[in-house]
Design a protein around this motif. Structure first.
Motif, PDB file in Angstrom:
ATOM      1  N   GLN A  51       0.845  -1.188   0.000  1.00  0.00           N
ATOM      2  CA  GLN A  51       0.000   0.000   0.000  1.00  0.00           C
ATOM      3  C   GLN A  51       0.883   1.241   0.000  1.00  0.00           C
ATOM      4  OE1 GLN A  51      -2.822  -0.180   3.270  1.00  0.00           O
ATOM      5  NE2 GLN A  51      -4.168  -1.597   2.160  1.00  0.00           N
ATOM      6  N   GLU A  52       0.295   2.365  -0.446  1.00  0.00           N
ATOM      7  CA  GLU A  52       1.013   3.635  -0.435  1.00  0.00           C
ATOM      8  C   GLU A  52       0.861   4.277   0.939  1.00  0.00           C
ATOM      9  OE1 GLU A  52       3.097   4.962  -2.379  1.00  0.00           O
ATOM     10  OE2 GLU A  52       2.908   3.414  -3.915  1.00  0.00           O
ATOM     11  N   PRO A  53       1.949   4.466   1.676  1.00  0.00           N
ATOM     12  CA  PRO A  53       1.845   5.025   3.023  1.00  0.00           C
ATOM     13  C   PRO A  53       1.194   6.400   3.079  1.00  0.00           C
ATOM     14  CG  PRO A  53       3.982   3.985   2.721  1.00  0.00           C
ATOM     15  CD  PRO A  53       3.323   3.996   1.378  1.00  0.00           C
ATOM     16  N   GLU A  54       1.388   7.211   2.048  1.00  0.00           N
ATOM     17  CA  GLU A  54       0.767   8.540   2.072  1.00  0.00           C
ATOM     18  C   GLU A  54      -0.748   8.441   2.136  1.00  0.00           C
ATOM     19  OE1 GLU A  54       2.048  11.250   2.650  1.00  0.00           O
ATOM     20  OE2 GLU A  54       4.160  11.156   2.073  1.00  0.00           O
ATOM     21  N   GLN A  55      -1.312   7.372   1.555  1.00  0.00           N
ATOM     22  CA  GLN A  55      -2.764   7.228   1.609  1.00  0.00           C
ATOM     23  C   GLN A  55      -3.242   6.898   3.020  1.00  0.00           C
ATOM     24  OE1 GLN A  55      -4.701   3.941  -0.414  1.00  0.00           O
ATOM     25  NE2 GLN A  55      -6.434   5.225  -1.008  1.00  0.00           N
ATOM     26  N   TRP A  56      -2.393   6.228   3.809  1.00  0.00           N
ATOM     27  CA  TRP A  56      -2.788   5.973   5.197  1.00  0.00           C
ATOM     28  C   TRP A  56      -3.115   7.294   5.897  1.00  0.00           C
ATOM     29  CZ3 TRP A  56       2.219   2.692   6.311  1.00  0.00           C
ATOM     30  CH2 TRP A  56       2.146   1.483   5.599  1.00  0.00           C
ATOM     31  N   TRP A  57      -2.227   8.251   5.698  1.00  0.00           N
ATOM     32  CA  TRP A  57      -2.415   9.536   6.380  1.00  0.00           C
ATOM     33  C   TRP A  57      -3.581  10.325   5.779  1.00  0.00           C
ATOM     34  CZ3 TRP A  57      -2.263  12.225  10.460  1.00  0.00           C
ATOM     35  CH2 TRP A  57      -2.315  13.625  10.424  1.00  0.00           C
ATOM     36  N   SER A  58      -3.640  10.427   4.468  1.00  0.00           N
ATOM     37  CA  SER A  58      -4.702  11.229   3.854  1.00  0.00           C
ATOM     38  C   SER A  58      -6.082  10.640   4.145  1.00  0.00           C
ATOM     39  CB  SER A  58      -4.481  11.359   2.351  1.00  0.00           C
ATOM     40  OG  SER A  58      -4.500  10.097   1.709  1.00  0.00           O
ATOM     41  N   SER A  59      -6.197   9.321   4.113  1.00  0.00           N
ATOM     42  CA  SER A  59      -7.493   8.689   4.377  1.00  0.00           C
ATOM     43  C   SER A  59      -7.889   8.827   5.842  1.00  0.00           C
ATOM     44  CB  SER A  59      -7.447   7.208   3.982  1.00  0.00           C
ATOM     45  OG  SER A  59      -7.289   7.067   2.590  1.00  0.00           O
ATOM     46  N   LEU A  60      -6.920   8.655   6.730  1.00  0.00           N
ATOM     47  CA  LEU A  60      -7.225   8.770   8.153  1.00  0.00           C
ATOM     48  C   LEU A  60      -7.582  10.209   8.520  1.00  0.00           C
ATOM     49  CD1 LEU A  60      -7.422   6.674  10.348  1.00  0.00           C
ATOM     50  CD2 LEU A  60      -5.030   7.100  10.933  1.00  0.00           C
ATOM     51  N   ALA A  61      -6.871  11.157   7.933  1.00  0.00           N
ATOM     52  CA  ALA A  61      -7.175  12.575   8.205  1.00  0.00           C
ATOM     53  C   ALA A  61      -8.584  12.920   7.744  1.00  0.00           C
ATOM     54  CB  ALA A  61      -6.146  13.464   7.518  1.00  0.00           C
ATOM     55  N   ALA A  62      -8.971  12.445   6.564  1.00  0.00           N
ATOM     56  CA  ALA A  62     -10.315  12.721   6.057  1.00  0.00           C
ATOM     57  C   ALA A  62     -11.374  12.063   6.939  1.00  0.00           C
ATOM     58  CB  ALA A  62     -10.442  12.218   4.621  1.00  0.00           C
ATOM     59  N   ALA A  63     -11.120  10.827   7.388  1.00  0.00           N
ATOM     60  CA  ALA A  63     -12.067  10.157   8.280  1.00  0.00           C
ATOM     61  C   ALA A  63     -12.199  10.914   9.595  1.00  0.00           C
ATOM     62  CB  ALA A  63     -11.611   8.719   8.530  1.00  0.00           C
ATOM     63  N   CYS A  64     -11.101  11.430  10.108  1.00  0.00           N
ATOM     64  CA  CYS A  64     -11.141  12.218  11.343  1.00  0.00           C
ATOM     65  C   CYS A  64     -12.007  13.464  11.176  1.00  0.00           C
ATOM     66  CB  CYS A  64      -9.727  12.648  11.744  1.00  0.00           C
ATOM     67  SG  CYS A  64      -8.793  11.411  12.628  1.00  0.00           S
ATOM     68  N   ARG A  65     -11.774  14.181  10.101  1.00  0.00           N
ATOM     69  CA  ARG A  65     -12.542  15.420   9.892  1.00  0.00           C
ATOM     70  C   ARG A  65     -14.040  15.133   9.899  1.00  0.00           C
ATOM     71  NH1 ARG A  65      -8.537  16.281   6.009  1.00  0.00           N
ATOM     72  NH2 ARG A  65      -9.969  15.782   4.307  1.00  0.00           N
ATOM     73  N   GLU A  66     -14.438  14.052   9.236  1.00  0.00           N
ATOM     74  CA  GLU A  66     -15.865  13.724   9.212  1.00  0.00           C
ATOM     75  C   GLU A  66     -16.360  13.295  10.585  1.00  0.00           C
ATOM     76  OE1 GLU A  66     -18.924  10.443   7.268  1.00  0.00           O
ATOM     77  OE2 GLU A  66     -17.060  10.893   6.216  1.00  0.00           O
ATOM     78  N   ALA A  67     -15.594  12.445  11.266  1.00  0.00           N
ATOM     79  CA  ALA A  67     -16.053  11.913  12.550  1.00  0.00           C
ATOM     80  C   ALA A  67     -16.166  12.995  13.618  1.00  0.00           C
ATOM     81  CB  ALA A  67     -15.105  10.813  13.028  1.00  0.00           C
ATOM     82  N   LEU A  68     -15.357  14.043  13.511  1.00  0.00           N
ATOM     83  CA  LEU A  68     -15.336  15.076  14.552  1.00  0.00           C
ATOM     84  C   LEU A  68     -16.249  16.252  14.246  1.00  0.00           C
ATOM     85  CD1 LEU A  68     -11.545  15.056  15.478  1.00  0.00           C
ATOM     86  CD2 LEU A  68     -13.447  13.870  16.574  1.00  0.00           C
ATOM     87  N   THR A  69     -16.932  16.208  13.116  1.00  0.00           N
ATOM     88  CA  THR A  69     -17.864  17.280  12.780  1.00  0.00           C
ATOM     89  C   THR A  69     -18.937  17.391  13.860  1.00  0.00           C
ATOM     90  OG1 THR A  69     -17.530  16.942  10.414  1.00  0.00           O
ATOM     91  CG2 THR A  69     -19.518  18.123  11.067  1.00  0.00           C
ATOM     92  N   GLY A  70     -19.083  18.581  14.420  1.00  0.00           N
ATOM     93  CA  GLY A  70     -20.116  18.809  15.433  1.00  0.00           C
ATOM     94  C   GLY A  70     -19.694  18.503  16.850  1.00  0.00           C
ATOM     95  N   ILE A  71     -18.492  17.966  17.054  1.00  0.00           N
ATOM     96  CA  ILE A  71     -18.008  17.688  18.415  1.00  0.00           C
ATOM     97  C   ILE A  71     -17.177  18.876  18.896  1.00  0.00           C
ATOM     98  CG2 ILE A  71     -16.530  16.208  19.822  1.00  0.00           C
ATOM     99  CD1 ILE A  71     -17.407  13.860  18.122  1.00  0.00           C
ATOM    100  N   ALA A  72     -17.541  19.415  20.031  1.00  0.00           N
ATOM    101  CA  ALA A  72     -16.835  20.580  20.566  1.00  0.00           C
ATOM    102  C   ALA A  72     -15.379  20.231  20.833  1.00  0.00           C
ATOM    103  CB  ALA A  72     -17.508  21.052  21.848  1.00  0.00           C
ATOM    104  N   PRO A  73     -14.439  21.000  20.304  1.00  0.00           N
ATOM    105  CA  PRO A  73     -13.004  20.678  20.459  1.00  0.00           C
ATOM    106  C   PRO A  73     -12.567  20.505  21.910  1.00  0.00           C
ATOM    107  CG  PRO A  73     -13.310  22.404  18.825  1.00  0.00           C
ATOM    108  CD  PRO A  73     -14.645  22.196  19.471  1.00  0.00           C
ATOM    109  N   GLN A  74     -13.155  21.288  22.829  1.00  0.00           N
ATOM    110  CA  GLN A  74     -12.713  21.217  24.229  1.00  0.00           C
ATOM    111  C   GLN A  74     -13.081  19.907  24.912  1.00  0.00           C
ATOM    112  OE1 GLN A  74     -14.890  23.359  22.949  1.00  0.00           O
ATOM    113  NE2 GLN A  74     -16.683  23.671  24.286  1.00  0.00           N
TER     114      GLN A  74
END
Length: 501
Positions: A51-74
């Motif tokens: 697998q391409e390691p760069e995709q690990w990071w880009s895919s995980l970052a995108a999943a994080c952004r979606e999962a954290l939508t609406g959750i207060a950062p604090q």
């Protein structure tokens, strides 16, 4: 312990699997607030799987952004990352990959296994697994080094670093290299007893010491999220990063199987077993190996080549709910030895020449399907009999997870064959296990976090009359494995002895 286990706290679990990168947000009571995933692409060619390691990071970052939508950062208190066991790459001094990621099941380094096992025999014996399997990370590291040294190749750049799959993600999260965890480092040869790299053995193999990461125990806070990663993921800067574990161990944490004698049986494409022990379990057969748990316990386990993959191979495109109902009505006792692939077994015995077979008559699709379900249940019981034979504690609570656990009839059949109660967790997955582990960064112990955050969906009780009815069929199956030369007689004798108790 602060408010780590309150509804206000949010803990993030990040999981790199074979097919997807997944992020979950779980509160301190175990409620799954959100989850998101992104696909990962593989290149397979014969024994190679990259697998391409760069995709690990880009895919995980995108999943994080979606999962954290609406959750207060604090509310976000911490995170931990799991990944596949034995997946490695080489990166330059800045963390940029210079090789593909060689995945956990990549077998291009098979010819290096003998060198690895000759050089490290004393260490591997001490650690209880005796020999490294060809797909482990250390043989693959030697292949990568030789590949870079071949005529016409770029050579080994100054500052090159070995990274396990999770290490690339934690580097990106922190903005600089962080320590690896001992769970991912196990298959690269890390000495879990002395808690160091075996320098003399690795030097004899030509592995430069400066290539290797620092290593800490899982559950150690190793850094914090940097501003650049915060922008990419939505995780606030400064959030603690906790050293994680391999995906199988992460699923074990998610199932709450942490006290000595507790086990989690994961039925996916293959069967994976993870348990907890107060002592290191050593295996003369070399098919069981131990991780070191975050709290100082040992986590013995093994991965079979049998499992639900036999269903995909034999019944592609079938309506499995309908087929299960038809199979349940047969009450059949024919058994398929349920290898997920074409051949070769890893656990509860090592037999590279093992191939599928059928005992008894399975007439028609429904009976064949039931024979596959029963075969997996028999392999599962044999795994526990083998673990007991080694002296591993096996009498504690048992949980079933993985895709196969969603088939209720199959889960009940497995409980009946084992003759023991089984719990089905509500949200048992690797990413959830990492959220539980991340909660320890806020002051909770792992046991406290698991008690608060792991919820059971269902308790299954065995039908002991069915257990007794299937026991002779199971023992015939065990004896057939001996007859074929795959299972040692001593293991079979132990299985017979357990059945007689």
């Amino acid at each position: 312990m602060s408010d780590a286990l309150s509804p206000d706290a949010v803990h993030i679990g990040l999981d790199l699997g074979t097919q997807s990168a997944r992020a979950v947000a779980v509160d301190g009571t175990g409620r799954l607030l959100s989850a998101a995933s992104r696909p990962l692409n593989s290149r397979r060619d014969g024994v190679r799987h990259e697998q391409e390691p760069e995709q690990w990071w880009s895919s995980l970052a995108a999943a994080c952004r979606e999962a954290l939508t609406g959750i207060a950062p604090q509310r976000i208190r911490g995170l931990a990352v799991d990944a596949t066991s034995g997946t490695v790459l080489l990166a330059d001094a800045g963390g940029a990959p210079i090789t593909p990621g060689l995945m956990y099941d990549d077998r291009r380094a098979d010819t290096y296994a003998d060198r690895v096992n000759a050089s490290g025999a004393g260490v591997w014996e001490k650690l209880g697994y005796r020999t490294m399997q060809p797909s482990w990370a250390l043989p693959k590291l030697l292949w990568l080094l030789d590949d870079l040294a071949r005529p016409g190749a770029a050579g080994l750049p100054s500052g090159t670093r070995l990274l396990h799959q999770a290490d690339l993600v934690t580097w990106r999260l922190a903005g600089h290299q962080l320590a690896s965890d001992a769970s991912h480092a196990l298959k690269t040869g890390y000495d879990l007893i002395d808690e160091r790299w075996p320098e003399a053995e690795l030097d004899a193999l030509g592995v430069p010491g400066e290539l290797l990461p620092d290593v800490v125990r899982p559950g150690t806070v190793i850094g914090t999220v940097c501003a650049r990663a915060a922008e990419a993921t939505g995780i606030p800067a400064g959030v603690p990063i906790t050293a994680g574990m391999t995906d199988g161990c992460a699923a074990q944490i998610g199932a709450g199987a942490l006290s000595p004698g507790a086990w989690n049986s994961v039925l996916g494409t293959t069967l994976v077993f993870k348990g907890a022990s107060s002592h290191l379990v050593r295996d003369p057969g070399g098919v069981v190996y131990c991780h070191r748990g975050p709290g100082g316990t040992w986590l013995p386990g093994g991965a079979s080549s049998s499992g639900a993959g036999v269903i995909a191979r034999r019944f592609p495109g079938s309506d499995l709910d309908t087929l299960t109902a038809r199979a349940a009505a047969t009450g059949g006792t024919a058994v398929v030895y349920p290898l997920a692939g074409a051949g070769g077994e890893r656990f509860p015995f090592r037999a590279p020449d093992a191939v599928p077979f059928t005992l008894g008559a399975a007439c028609g699709e429904a009976e064949e399907f039931h024979a596959c379900l029963l075969g997996v249940a028999f392999v599962e019981r044999l795994c526990f009999d083998y673990l007991d034979h080694l002296g591993a504690p096996v009498g504690g609570p048992l949980t079933f997870t993985g895709g196969g656990a969603r088939n209720r009839y199959w889960s009940q059949l497995r409980a009946d064959v084992l003759g023991r109660p089984v719990g089905i967790p509500e949200q048992a997955e690797s990413a959830v296990g990492m959220a539980v582990l991340a909660a320890t960064a806020s002051g909770a112990t792992l046991d406290e976090a698991a008690t608060a955050m792991v919820r059971l969906r269902e308790d299954l009780r065995p039908d002991l009359a069915r257990t007794a009815r299937l026991l002779p069929v199971y023992l015939d199956f065990v004896d057939e494995l001996v007859r074929r030369g795959w299972l040692e007689q001593s293991a079979a004798d132990h299985a017979h002895g357990k059945a007689a108790q």
